[in-house]
Design a protein around this motif. Structure first.
Motif, PDB file in Angstrom:
ATOM      1  N   VAL A 120      12.294   0.032   8.229  1.00  0.00           N
ATOM      2  CA  VAL A 120      12.732   0.953   7.179  1.00  0.00           C
ATOM      3  C   VAL A 120      12.611   0.232   5.843  1.00  0.00           C
ATOM      4  O   VAL A 120      13.157  -0.867   5.657  1.00  0.00           O
ATOM      5  CB  VAL A 120      14.189   1.404   7.398  1.00  0.00           C
ATOM      6  CG1 VAL A 120      14.655   2.298   6.244  1.00  0.00           C
ATOM      7  CG2 VAL A 120      14.329   2.127   8.728  1.00  0.00           C
ATOM      8  N   VAL A 121      11.881   0.822   4.907  1.00  0.00           N
ATOM      9  CA  VAL A 121      11.712   0.223   3.586  1.00  0.00           C
ATOM     10  C   VAL A 121      12.946   0.516   2.739  1.00  0.00           C
ATOM     11  O   VAL A 121      13.402   1.659   2.662  1.00  0.00           O
ATOM     12  CB  VAL A 121      10.444   0.767   2.892  1.00  0.00           C
ATOM     13  CG1 VAL A 121      10.327   0.193   1.483  1.00  0.00           C
ATOM     14  CG2 VAL A 121       9.208   0.410   3.714  1.00  0.00           C
ATOM     15  N   VAL A 122      13.475  -0.517   2.119  1.00  0.00           N
ATOM     16  CA  VAL A 122      14.664  -0.391   1.271  1.00  0.00           C
ATOM     17  C   VAL A 122      14.348  -0.982  -0.099  1.00  0.00           C
ATOM     18  O   VAL A 122      13.932  -2.138  -0.204  1.00  0.00           O
ATOM     19  CB  VAL A 122      15.870  -1.124   1.892  1.00  0.00           C
ATOM     20  CG1 VAL A 122      17.087  -1.016   0.969  1.00  0.00           C
ATOM     21  CG2 VAL A 122      16.189  -0.558   3.267  1.00  0.00           C
ATOM     22  N   GLU A 138       0.832  -1.205   0.000  1.00  0.00           N
ATOM     23  CA  GLU A 138       0.000   0.000   0.000  1.00  0.00           C
ATOM     24  C   GLU A 138       0.868   1.256   0.000  1.00  0.00           C
ATOM     25  O   GLU A 138       0.536   2.246  -0.670  1.00  0.00           O
ATOM     26  CB  GLU A 138      -0.918  -0.003   1.217  1.00  0.00           C
ATOM     27  CG  GLU A 138      -2.021  -1.064   1.156  1.00  0.00           C
ATOM     28  CD  GLU A 138      -2.903  -1.036   2.388  1.00  0.00           C
ATOM     29  OE1 GLU A 138      -2.447  -0.500   3.428  1.00  0.00           O
ATOM     30  OE2 GLU A 138      -4.035  -1.537   2.320  1.00  0.00           O
ATOM     31  N   ALA A 139       1.988   1.211   0.734  1.00  0.00           N
ATOM     32  CA  ALA A 139       2.877   2.371   0.778  1.00  0.00           C
ATOM     33  C   ALA A 139       3.464   2.657  -0.596  1.00  0.00           C
ATOM     34  O   ALA A 139       3.528   3.815  -1.037  1.00  0.00           O
ATOM     35  CB  ALA A 139       3.994   2.140   1.795  1.00  0.00           C
ATOM     36  N   LEU A 140       3.871   1.621  -1.312  1.00  0.00           N
ATOM     37  CA  LEU A 140       4.454   1.821  -2.634  1.00  0.00           C
ATOM     38  C   LEU A 140       3.390   2.170  -3.670  1.00  0.00           C
ATOM     39  O   LEU A 140       3.653   2.964  -4.588  1.00  0.00           O
ATOM     40  CB  LEU A 140       5.220   0.576  -3.065  1.00  0.00           C
ATOM     41  CG  LEU A 140       6.721   0.577  -2.731  1.00  0.00           C
ATOM     42  CD1 LEU A 140       6.933   0.559  -1.216  1.00  0.00           C
ATOM     43  CD2 LEU A 140       7.428  -0.597  -3.383  1.00  0.00           C
ATOM     44  N   ILE A 145      10.245   8.078   1.299  1.00  0.00           N
ATOM     45  CA  ILE A 145       8.796   8.216   1.147  1.00  0.00           C
ATOM     46  C   ILE A 145       8.095   6.896   1.440  1.00  0.00           C
ATOM     47  O   ILE A 145       7.048   6.862   2.099  1.00  0.00           O
ATOM     48  CB  ILE A 145       8.471   8.714  -0.278  1.00  0.00           C
ATOM     49  CG1 ILE A 145       9.099  10.088  -0.499  1.00  0.00           C
ATOM     50  CG2 ILE A 145       6.962   8.772  -0.501  1.00  0.00           C
ATOM     51  CD1 ILE A 145       8.954  10.605  -1.906  1.00  0.00           C
ATOM     52  N   ALA A 146       8.662   5.796   0.959  1.00  0.00           N
ATOM     53  CA  ALA A 146       8.056   4.487   1.198  1.00  0.00           C
ATOM     54  C   ALA A 146       8.065   4.142   2.678  1.00  0.00           C
ATOM     55  O   ALA A 146       7.105   3.569   3.206  1.00  0.00           O
ATOM     56  CB  ALA A 146       8.795   3.410   0.403  1.00  0.00           C
TER      57      ALA A 146
END
Length: 357
Positions: free
Chosen positions: A236-238, A64-66, A219-220
């Protein structure tokens, strides 16, 4: 002598050929981007960093974040894999199925061999199936009228809408046989509340030109934390490399590049040692020849130059033999070889159902 020269050439050819084949195969399996992927440097696998660990499988919150990052990403997709049975009775066999959201093929830039992907023609369709080129050949004999035919997998029946291009079997360790819609498969596997299930989805995305991964990561991560479970708030999204062998956080000692280079160097050192032994034996038998040449006025420089020239000719001959007998680097690995390699791989690189297709 011809026998010694032939033995040296054969030893060098075997050693050089082994190193080249080893590098080429591992490059195709682990380092090179999957076949048919358009501009792979802009395609990213998504990981969630928790402390010092990078987790590839995550929940629906990451997707959903992406999906909300329309200015930074051209497309994103979530997917997971499972094994499904094709056929009934003694003739049944297991297929590797990948259930994906809309945008999966758009992220990769894949075009079908025949037909059209369901996400392009009818995104809401839940019975659409895309089959691999290998399955098309094995089960349907490559018939062009395969589109619209029924494909029974487990307890469900699907309609074939497209065939993937030859050589494309997903982006993970284990080759994919069929691609199915995400939502019905997720409901069957995890129930109606599948969006709240944790750690079963994998997510990938295609960055827009000019967008850095660092900005996309920030942002993600903000979007992920807004919808994540309490215990995930510190994640943390990577956006990592598409190639699984270059996953973020991999220690230098386990990098495939280092492993391949090390193995190739060891093989070449052993080969050179064997050839050196052969040349040493030959040199011990040439004492009289060198004494006579020295007596006739040959200098040490000339003798050394002669020995080096002979060694260079042997190496060149070995290279010619290796290039004429070796497998050309452009030759594609067949799906059957890929299947066998994956299914016989040791536990060091397991072909697990959720290993990143």
């Amino acid at each position: 002598t011809p026998v010694l020269a032939g033995a040296a050439d054969l030893t060098l050819a075997i050693g050089m050929g082994s190193a080249v084949v080893m590098v080429d195969v591992l490059d195709r399996l682990l380092l090179r981007a999957p076949a048919h992927v358009t501009d792979p440097d802009r395609v990213a696998r998504t990981y969630v960093r928790m402390g010092d660990s990078y987790i590839e499988r995550t929940g629906h919150a990451t997707f959903e974040a992406l999906a909300s990052m329309r200015e930074e990403l051209e497309a994103s997709a979530a997917y997971f894999t499972e094994s499904l049975s094709l056929g009934r009775g003694s003739g049944a066999r297991q297929l590797e199925a990948l259930a994906h959201s809309g945008g999966y093929f758009a992220v990769l830039g894949i075009q079908p061999q025949i037909g059209s992907f369901a996400e392009d023609a009818n995104p809401a369709r839940e019975d659409a199936a895309v089959i691999s080129h290998a399955l098309w050949q094995q089960e349907f004999g490559g018939a062009r009228d395969v589109l619209g035919k029924a494909l029974r997998l487990g307890l469900e029946t699907y309609t074939i809408v497209a065939v993937a291009p030859r050589g494309f079997r997903g982006i993970g360790w284990k080759p994919v046989d069929v691609w199915l819609p995400l939502e019905p498969r997720a409901r069957a596997a995890y129930g109606k509340e599948w969006k709240n299930a944790a750690m079963f989805l994998q997510v990938m995305a295609r960055l827009r030109p000019g967008v850095s991964r660092e900005r996309a990561n920030e942002i993600a991560t903000a979007g992920f934390r807004a919808n994540a479970q309490p215990w995930e708030k510190k994640g943390v999204v990577v956006l990592g490399d598409l190639r699984a062998a270059r996953a973020p956080g991999a220690p230098l000692g386990t990098r495939v590049e280092v492993l391949v280079a090390g193995m190739s160097i060891v093989v070449l050192i052993i080969t050179c040692g064997n050839v050196a032994n052969l040349m040493l034996v030959r040199g011990l038998r040439r004492d009289r020849e060198f004494v006579v040449k020295t007596a006739l006025g040959a200098s040490r420089v000339r003798l050394v130059r002669e020995v080096l020239l002979e060694a260079a000719l042997l190496a060149a001959a070995a290279g010619v033999v290796n290039s004429s007998r070796g497998k050309p680097p452009s030759t594609p690995i067949s799906p059957a070889w890929w299947d066998k390699a994956c299914r016989t791989r040791s536990r060091s690189f397991p072909c697990t159902p959720n290993s990143g297709q």
